[in-house]
Design an enzyme around this catalytic site. Structure first.
Site, mmCIF file in Angstrom:
data_model
loop_
_atom_site.group_PDB
_atom_site.id
_atom_site.type_symbol
_atom_site.label_atom_id
_atom_site.label_comp_id
_atom_site.label_asym_id
_atom_site.label_seq_id
_atom_site.Cartn_x
_atom_site.Cartn_y
_atom_site.Cartn_z
ATOM 1 N N CYS A 12 0.862 -1.182 0.000
ATOM 2 C CA CYS A 12 0.000 0.000 0.000
ATOM 3 C C CYS A 12 0.896 1.229 0.000
ATOM 4 O O CYS A 12 2.086 1.121 -0.329
ATOM 5 C CB CYS A 12 -0.981 -0.015 1.178
ATOM 6 S SG CYS A 12 -0.255 0.214 2.809
ATOM 7 N N ASN A 15 2.425 1.520 4.271
ATOM 8 C CA ASN A 15 2.713 0.240 4.930
ATOM 9 C C ASN A 15 2.410 0.292 6.427
ATOM 10 O O ASN A 15 3.102 -0.300 7.240
ATOM 11 C CB ASN A 15 4.156 -0.207 4.668
ATOM 12 C CG ASN A 15 4.447 -1.656 5.053
ATOM 13 O OD1 ASN A 15 5.540 -1.965 5.483
ATOM 14 N ND2 ASN A 15 3.489 -2.547 4.902
ATOM 15 N N CYS A 17 -1.342 0.583 7.303
ATOM 16 C CA CYS A 17 -2.766 0.246 7.435
ATOM 17 C C CYS A 17 -3.133 -0.987 6.607
ATOM 18 O O CYS A 17 -3.277 -2.084 7.137
ATOM 19 C CB CYS A 17 -3.648 1.427 7.029
ATOM 20 S SG CYS A 17 -3.526 2.869 8.093
ATOM 21 N N ARG A 18 -3.267 -0.796 5.303
ATOM 22 C CA ARG A 18 -3.811 -1.860 4.453
ATOM 23 C C ARG A 18 -2.858 -3.023 4.230
ATOM 24 O O ARG A 18 -3.244 -4.185 4.392
ATOM 25 C CB ARG A 18 -4.239 -1.274 3.098
ATOM 26 C CG ARG A 18 -5.369 -0.272 3.238
ATOM 27 C CD ARG A 18 -5.638 0.454 1.947
ATOM 28 N NE ARG A 18 -4.511 1.336 1.618
ATOM 29 C CZ ARG A 18 -4.375 1.962 0.460
ATOM 30 N NH1 ARG A 18 -5.263 1.784 -0.493
ATOM 31 N NH2 ARG A 18 -3.348 2.757 0.259
ATOM 32 N N SER A 19 -1.623 -2.737 3.823
ATOM 33 C CA SER A 19 -0.723 -3.859 3.504
ATOM 34 C C SER A 19 -0.313 -4.662 4.734
ATOM 35 O O SER A 19 -0.250 -5.896 4.651
ATOM 36 C CB SER A 19 0.484 -3.403 2.686
ATOM 37 O OG SER A 19 1.230 -2.410 3.340
ATOM 38 N N ASP A 133 -8.336 3.252 1.544
ATOM 39 C CA ASP A 133 -7.368 3.657 2.567
ATOM 40 C C ASP A 133 -8.131 4.217 3.769
ATOM 41 O O ASP A 133 -8.770 5.260 3.668
ATOM 42 C CB ASP A 133 -6.423 4.708 1.997
ATOM 43 C CG ASP A 133 -5.256 5.026 2.919
ATOM 44 O OD1 ASP A 133 -5.291 4.603 4.101
ATOM 45 O OD2 ASP A 133 -4.310 5.680 2.464
#
Length: 167
Positions: A12, A15, A17-19, A133
């Site tokens: 993301c 690095n 939150c999402r990934s 996000d």
């Protein structure tokens, strides 16, 4: 594919939150199937703002409610070497995908694609083609990210287990 392990990288922007959520969820699902010895799973960001930081506390909290521990993860930035090291690189959104394709070396072995649209899902999952996000959003948005990531991870893992006959 690496003869010992299938190598997966989630990407993301920062690095945090999402990934890392995708890394933690995918690792959790692999562990539940007792095939963690067949995978190497990591995450990275296309940006440099959060290098060395732990995931966002809201991502950690949401994941912990589902028995997924993100606390030991640290943010890092994608490097050109990752394209030679990993078999699959999953971008959380189209901007991340574009950034990855810009730095991808010509001789790269990694397959690079959007996380929510692979394999063979033109419309994504639950109407989403990209993992939104949640950084500037509410806790509920972190829950949505987890819902999307859990579903996608399960389907991607099912596909990889079938294609590579991992049992």
């Amino acid at each position: 594919m690496n003869k010992d392990k299938l190598k997966i990288l989630m990407v993301c922007l920062g690095n945090i939150c999402r990934s890392p959520t995708a890394e933690g969820v995918f690792r959790h699902q692999v562990r539940q199937r007792q095939i963690e010895h067949l995978f190497d799973i990591d995450s990275a960001g296309t940006g440099t703002w959060h290098i060395g930081e732990s995931p966002d506390h809201r991502a950690c909290s949401a994941a912990a409610k589902r028995n997924i521990d993100l606390s030991n993860l640290k943010a890092r930035t994608v490097s050109p070497d990752d394209f030679h090291e990993y078999d699959y690189i999953f971008a959380m959104d189209s901007k991340n995908l574009s950034d990855l394709l810009t730095i991808q070396p010509e001789s790269a072995k990694a397959q690079v694609m959007l996380f929510l649209t692979w394999p063979d899902l033109d419309n994504g999952r639950q109407g989403y083609r990209e993992v939104p996000d949640p950084y500037y959003s509410s806790q509920e948005d972190f829950e949505l990210v987890l819902d999307l990531v859990e579903q996608a991870s399960q389907e991607i893992l099912d596909h990889l287990v079938s294609v590579y006959q991992l049992n």
